[in-house]
Design a protein around this motif. Sequence first.
Motif, PDB file in Angstrom:
ATOM      1  N   THR A   1       0.047   7.540  -3.819  1.00  0.00           N
ATOM      2  CA  THR A   1      -0.297   7.406  -5.278  1.00  0.00           C
ATOM      3  C   THR A   1       1.234   7.992  -6.206  1.00  0.00           C
ATOM      4  O   THR A   1       1.426   7.559  -7.143  1.00  0.00           O
TER       5      THR A   1
ATOM      6  N   ILE B   1       4.841   3.260   4.175  1.00  0.00           N
ATOM      7  CA  ILE B   1       4.092   2.540   3.340  1.00  0.00           C
ATOM      8  C   ILE B   1       3.239   1.140   4.319  1.00  0.00           C
ATOM      9  O   ILE B   1       4.077   1.360   5.518  1.00  0.00           O
ATOM     10  N   THR B   2       2.631   0.352   3.742  1.00  0.00           N
ATOM     11  CA  THR B   2       2.282  -0.733   4.608  1.00  0.00           C
ATOM     12  C   THR B   2       2.108  -1.969   3.498  1.00  0.00           C
ATOM     13  O   THR B   2       2.184  -1.732   2.368  1.00  0.00           O
TER      14      THR B   2
ATOM     15  N   VAL C   1       0.926  -1.206  -0.136  1.00  0.00           N
ATOM     16  CA  VAL C   1       0.129  -0.076   0.071  1.00  0.00           C
ATOM     17  C   VAL C   1       0.931   1.226   0.114  1.00  0.00           C
ATOM     18  O   VAL C   1       1.501   1.540   1.044  1.00  0.00           O
TER      19      VAL C   1
ATOM     20  N   GLN D   1      -4.762  -9.013   0.288  1.00  0.00           N
ATOM     21  CA  GLN D   1      -5.496  -8.392  -0.954  1.00  0.00           C
ATOM     22  C   GLN D   1      -6.830  -7.827  -0.609  1.00  0.00           C
ATOM     23  O   GLN D   1      -7.311  -6.827  -0.996  1.00  0.00           O
TER      24      GLN D   1
ATOM     25  N   ALA E   1      -0.442  -5.380   3.065  1.00  0.00           N
ATOM     26  CA  ALA E   1      -1.900  -5.569   3.563  1.00  0.00           C
ATOM     27  C   ALA E   1      -2.243  -6.997   2.797  1.00  0.00           C
ATOM     28  O   ALA E   1      -1.763  -7.079   1.720  1.00  0.00           O
TER      29      ALA E   1
ATOM     30  N   PHE F   1      -4.143   3.355   6.652  1.00  0.00           N
ATOM     31  CA  PHE F   1      -3.822   3.805   5.198  1.00  0.00           C
ATOM     32  C   PHE F   1      -4.052   5.529   5.037  1.00  0.00           C
ATOM     33  O   PHE F   1      -3.561   5.885   4.104  1.00  0.00           O
TER      34      PHE F   1
ATOM     35  N   ASN G   1      -6.706  -0.826  10.211  1.00  0.00           N
ATOM     36  CA  ASN G   1      -5.779  -0.485   9.106  1.00  0.00           C
ATOM     37  C   ASN G   1      -6.405   0.766   8.194  1.00  0.00           C
ATOM     38  O   ASN G   1      -5.606   1.202   7.485  1.00  0.00           O
TER      39      ASN G   1
ATOM     40  N   ARG H   1      -1.373   7.482   2.993  1.00  0.00           N
ATOM     41  CA  ARG H   1      -1.719   8.381   1.851  1.00  0.00           C
ATOM     42  C   ARG H   1      -1.159   9.844   1.997  1.00  0.00           C
ATOM     43  O   ARG H   1      -0.650  10.508   1.268  1.00  0.00           O
TER      44      ARG H   1
END
Length: 241
Positions: free
Chosen positions: A171, A235-236, A168, A240, A238, A226, A222, A230
């Motif tokens: 962007t 980062i992480t 994750v 799916q 996870a 997130f 979680n 963002r």
Amino acid sequence: MRTAELRYFLASVEAGSFGKAASSLQLRVSTVSRAIARLEDQLGVALFERTSSGIELTTAGRVALRCVRRVLSETNALTETLKRNSFGAIGEVHLGFHLPPVNAFLTNLLVEWRTTYPGVSVTPHEPGERTLHTALIERHIDVALLPEFVLPHRHPHTPIYFEPLMAVLPTAHLLAGKATLQWTDLKGENLLLWSWGKDGIGRDFFATRLPGISMRIFETGNMTLFAFVRAGYGITVAAQT
């Protein structure tokens, strides 16, 4: 008194004679008549009047008939219940789980279980990693769902599903455009983990795959994590789902 004697009594009432009852039970007439005689001796009353045309219930026999039908009905119900229980058709399962995070797999599993075993209830337990192992050993739970890498070797286990891990990323991250990542691609990143990692389960998993990586464990869910990803805090990784 024996259950067989009660069954012979009921069969005799329904057949109207010991001979017909014996035939329906595939027994000798003497076997049925002796069983009825023993039952009468034990109860201390006559259950039948013997006539030339067959048998008729006495007043005591009519009272006994109501009780015998109830006893046999409850006996049959008990036998069926125990039989279904021995085959896993009824009962209760205490399910412990420690999933990262709880996802659609658990929902699908519960739906399938409820459809296949409608008579078996499931009671959930969601303790921490160490408590979960203790609960298994002390038989407070019957089965546990947890990642394979935290399984103690002393517990028998069976893999039941596999799920890809997803990175994750913000962007604008340089790796965001790649369809597939290797563990080595994540070296040097700031790794954020949610409360799944507070018992060591997540921390140990990632430490073996990303030695030396900077990790922060958040006491949160979680979705909150997130938001930090963002915002560029790190980062992480996870499941799916």
